[in-house]
Design a protein around this motif. Structure first.
Motif, mmCIF file in Angstrom:
data_model
loop_
_atom_site.group_PDB
_atom_site.id
_atom_site.type_symbol
_atom_site.label_atom_id
_atom_site.label_comp_id
_atom_site.label_asym_id
_atom_site.label_seq_id
_atom_site.Cartn_x
_atom_site.Cartn_y
_atom_site.Cartn_z
ATOM 1 N N SER A 28 30.170 27.849 37.734
ATOM 2 C CA SER A 28 30.343 28.817 38.811
ATOM 3 C C SER A 28 30.058 28.190 40.167
ATOM 4 O O SER A 28 30.818 28.382 41.122
ATOM 5 C CB SER A 28 29.436 30.036 38.594
ATOM 6 O OG SER A 28 29.624 30.975 39.621
ATOM 7 N N ASN A 29 28.977 27.424 40.268
ATOM 8 C CA ASN A 29 28.643 26.771 41.529
ATOM 9 C C ASN A 29 29.745 25.808 41.965
ATOM 10 O O ASN A 29 30.082 25.733 43.150
ATOM 11 C CB ASN A 29 27.313 26.031 41.419
ATOM 12 C CG ASN A 29 26.124 26.970 41.359
ATOM 13 O OD1 ASN A 29 26.221 28.138 41.715
ATOM 14 N ND2 ASN A 29 24.997 26.454 40.892
ATOM 15 N N ALA A 30 30.315 25.082 41.024
ATOM 16 C CA ALA A 30 31.406 24.157 41.344
ATOM 17 C C ALA A 30 32.639 24.927 41.830
ATOM 18 O O ALA A 30 33.319 24.508 42.774
ATOM 19 C CB ALA A 30 31.753 23.290 40.130
ATOM 20 N N ALA A 31 32.914 26.053 41.196
ATOM 21 C CA ALA A 31 34.047 26.883 41.622
ATOM 22 C C ALA A 31 33.807 27.420 43.030
ATOM 23 O O ALA A 31 34.731 27.420 43.857
ATOM 24 C CB ALA A 31 34.273 28.024 40.630
ATOM 25 N N GLU A 61 40.636 39.127 46.253
ATOM 26 C CA GLU A 61 41.470 37.990 45.845
ATOM 27 C C GLU A 61 40.637 36.718 45.724
ATOM 28 O O GLU A 61 40.861 35.903 44.826
ATOM 29 C CB GLU A 61 42.624 37.783 46.840
ATOM 30 C CG GLU A 61 43.669 38.880 46.805
ATOM 31 C CD GLU A 61 43.249 40.175 47.508
ATOM 32 O OE1 GLU A 61 42.366 40.137 48.403
ATOM 33 O OE2 GLU A 61 43.773 41.229 47.135
ATOM 34 N N THR A 62 39.664 36.556 46.615
ATOM 35 C CA THR A 62 38.789 35.386 46.553
ATOM 36 C C THR A 62 37.893 35.456 45.323
ATOM 37 O O THR A 62 37.650 34.434 44.670
ATOM 38 C CB THR A 62 37.955 35.269 47.842
ATOM 39 O OG1 THR A 62 38.845 35.262 48.968
ATOM 40 C CG2 THR A 62 37.132 33.991 47.852
ATOM 41 N N ILE A 63 37.435 36.645 44.983
ATOM 42 C CA ILE A 63 36.639 36.831 43.764
ATOM 43 C C ILE A 63 37.463 36.410 42.547
ATOM 44 O O ILE A 63 36.983 35.688 41.661
ATOM 45 C CB ILE A 63 36.189 38.311 43.621
ATOM 46 C CG1 ILE A 63 35.303 38.737 44.788
ATOM 47 C CG2 ILE A 63 35.535 38.560 42.270
ATOM 48 C CD1 ILE A 63 33.929 38.137 44.832
ATOM 49 N N LEU A 64 38.708 36.857 42.502
ATOM 50 C CA LEU A 64 39.590 36.534 41.370
ATOM 51 C C LEU A 64 39.913 35.045 41.326
ATOM 52 O O LEU A 64 40.012 34.463 40.241
ATOM 53 C CB LEU A 64 40.867 37.371 41.439
ATOM 54 C CG LEU A 64 40.649 38.876 41.246
ATOM 55 C CD1 LEU A 64 41.933 39.640 41.546
ATOM 56 C CD2 LEU A 64 40.137 39.178 39.844
ATOM 57 N N ARG A 69 39.269 29.667 38.805
ATOM 58 C CA ARG A 69 38.810 28.268 38.872
ATOM 59 C C ARG A 69 37.670 27.994 37.892
ATOM 60 O O ARG A 69 37.557 26.889 37.377
ATOM 61 C CB ARG A 69 38.378 27.914 40.288
ATOM 62 C CG ARG A 69 39.539 27.853 41.252
ATOM 63 C CD ARG A 69 39.119 27.422 42.619
ATOM 64 N NE ARG A 69 40.231 27.549 43.553
ATOM 65 C CZ ARG A 69 40.286 26.920 44.710
ATOM 66 N NH1 ARG A 69 39.294 26.143 45.110
ATOM 67 N NH2 ARG A 69 41.330 27.098 45.502
ATOM 68 N N GLY A 70 36.827 28.991 37.665
ATOM 69 C CA GLY A 70 35.705 28.809 36.744
ATOM 70 C C GLY A 70 36.050 29.068 35.294
ATOM 71 O O GLY A 70 35.265 28.765 34.406
#
Length: 99
Positions: A28-31, A61-64, A69-70
């Motif tokens: 998650s942190n990397a994403a 949209e940023t949340i999605l 990415r994660g």
């Protein structure tokens, strides 16, 4: 930024080990780092087969995109309309009076 509540359906979530939670947090942190926009992962809660997360971002949209990415599900994404707790009871209510 807006605050979002995210519901993630993950079979066996409550049985995830500490090592698995560490790996999820690292992913998650990397994403978050890869997004290149303001984004804050506030906290997450594990309950049953779900993980509930609080994140801050400009839009859903940023949340999605973070979830994509994660490699995480994002089954429900809702803007938090209000927050309250026991301390809210100490606030004096505004009482409307007829003129």
């Amino acid at each position: 930024m807006k605050r979002f509540l995210i519901e993630r359906e993950i079979e066996g979530a409550s049985q995830l080990s500490v090592d698995q939670l560490v790996a999820i947090a690292q992913t998650s942190n990397a994403a978050v780092d890869s997004l290149g926009v303001p984004y804050t992962w506030v906290t997450s809660y594990v309950a049953g087969n779900k993980i509930y997360c609080i994140h801050e971002a400009e839009d859903a949209e940023t949340i999605l995109e973070h979830a994509r990415r994660g490699g995480f599900p994002a089954d429900l994404v809702n803007v938090v309309a209000a927050e309250f707790g026991p301390h809210t009871a100490d606030r004096n209510p505004v009482v409307a009076t007829a003129g």
